[in-house]
Write a protein that holds these residues in place. Structure first.
Motif, mmCIF file in Angstrom:
data_model
loop_
_atom_site.group_PDB
_atom_site.id
_atom_site.type_symbol
_atom_site.label_atom_id
_atom_site.label_comp_id
_atom_site.label_asym_id
_atom_site.label_seq_id
_atom_site.Cartn_x
_atom_site.Cartn_y
_atom_site.Cartn_z
ATOM 1 N N GLY A 35 0.820 -1.214 0.000
ATOM 2 C CA GLY A 35 0.000 0.000 0.000
ATOM 3 C C GLY A 35 0.851 1.261 0.000
ATOM 4 O O GLY A 35 0.583 2.212 -0.747
ATOM 5 N N VAL A 36 1.896 1.277 0.818
ATOM 6 C CA VAL A 36 2.802 2.427 0.865
ATOM 7 C C VAL A 36 3.532 2.561 -0.467
ATOM 8 O O VAL A 36 3.635 3.649 -1.038
ATOM 9 N N VAL A 49 6.480 11.004 5.321
ATOM 10 C CA VAL A 49 5.911 10.026 6.248
ATOM 11 C C VAL A 49 4.556 10.519 6.737
ATOM 12 O O VAL A 49 3.568 9.778 6.747
ATOM 13 N N ARG A 50 4.493 11.781 7.133
ATOM 14 C CA ARG A 50 3.238 12.352 7.640
ATOM 15 C C ARG A 50 2.145 12.288 6.570
ATOM 16 O O ARG A 50 1.007 11.897 6.840
ATOM 17 N N ILE A 63 4.126 3.616 8.883
ATOM 18 C CA ILE A 63 4.695 4.060 7.608
ATOM 19 C C ILE A 63 6.215 3.956 7.662
ATOM 20 O O ILE A 63 6.849 3.480 6.712
ATOM 21 N N THR A 64 6.802 4.365 8.765
ATOM 22 C CA THR A 64 8.260 4.300 8.927
ATOM 23 C C THR A 64 8.755 2.868 8.789
ATOM 24 O O THR A 64 9.744 2.607 8.094
ATOM 25 N N ARG A 65 8.075 1.922 9.426
ATOM 26 C CA ARG A 65 8.478 0.506 9.312
ATOM 27 C C ARG A 65 8.371 0.022 7.873
ATOM 28 O O ARG A 65 9.251 -0.680 7.363
ATOM 29 N N ALA A 66 7.274 0.394 7.201
ATOM 30 C CA ALA A 66 7.106 -0.012 5.793
ATOM 31 C C ALA A 66 8.206 0.608 4.935
ATOM 32 O O ALA A 66 8.791 -0.073 4.082
ATOM 33 N N LEU A 67 8.532 1.866 5.162
ATOM 34 C CA LEU A 67 9.578 2.527 4.390
ATOM 35 C C LEU A 67 10.958 1.940 4.690
ATOM 36 O O LEU A 67 11.813 1.879 3.799
ATOM 37 N N SER A 87 11.759 17.780 7.480
ATOM 38 C CA SER A 87 10.901 16.851 6.755
ATOM 39 C C SER A 87 11.737 15.927 5.866
ATOM 40 O O SER A 87 12.761 16.332 5.323
ATOM 41 N N VAL A 88 11.276 14.688 5.729
ATOM 42 C CA VAL A 88 11.956 13.703 4.895
ATOM 43 C C VAL A 88 11.033 13.326 3.738
ATOM 44 O O VAL A 88 9.861 12.996 3.950
#
Length: 133
Positions: A35-36, A49-50, A63-67, A87-88
């Motif tokens: 999905g991400v 991420v946000r 989201i961070t884990r998926a990325l 921001s990233v």
């Protein structure tokens, strides 16, 4: 002309696509990672991420884990936003673009073959041929 498919046919295409992706050489993606990945590649960016968390209605840590995983697989990369160093930004990669192209092919074959079995076998044959080179 757009092909009108029933809900059952769409689910069959999804199943065929997921099965073909799982049978490919190498690691496969979880539903969240997929999905991400698809959001980062198909939705207008830039992505953060946000922004991904808001778009998918999941937490920022998810989201961070998926990325993290997508980065390990070189499907996405992160870069500090030059406009706002806090921001990233999530960036696409050549390997991710290739995966998206493969997914599109697999799904196209699944749509063309409503029974699905031939689609999965064709994807497996193509994947084996690509890795034999």
């Amino acid at each position: 002309m757009a092909v009108k498919m029933t809900g059952d046919e769409l689910v069959e295409v999804l199943r065929d696509t997921v099965v073909a992706l799982v049978r490919r050489d190498g690691p496969d993606l979880s539903a969240r990672q997929l999905g991400v990945f698809l959001t980062a590649y198909l939705a207008e960016g830039p992505h953060t991420v946000r922004g991904l968390a808001a778009s998918l209605n999941v937490s920022k840590p998810a989201i961070t884990r998926a990325l993290d995983r997508l980065g390990e697989l070189d499907l996405t990369r992160r870069k500090t936003d030059p406009q706002d160093r806090r921001s990233v930004l999530v960036q696409r990669t050549a390997k991710g673009t290739s995966l998206l192209r493969d997914m599109s092919t697999i799904m196209g074959e699944a749509v063309a073959m409503p029974q699905g079995t031939a689609t999965v076998e064709a994807a497996n044959s193509e994947n084996k041929a690509r890795h034999a080179v």
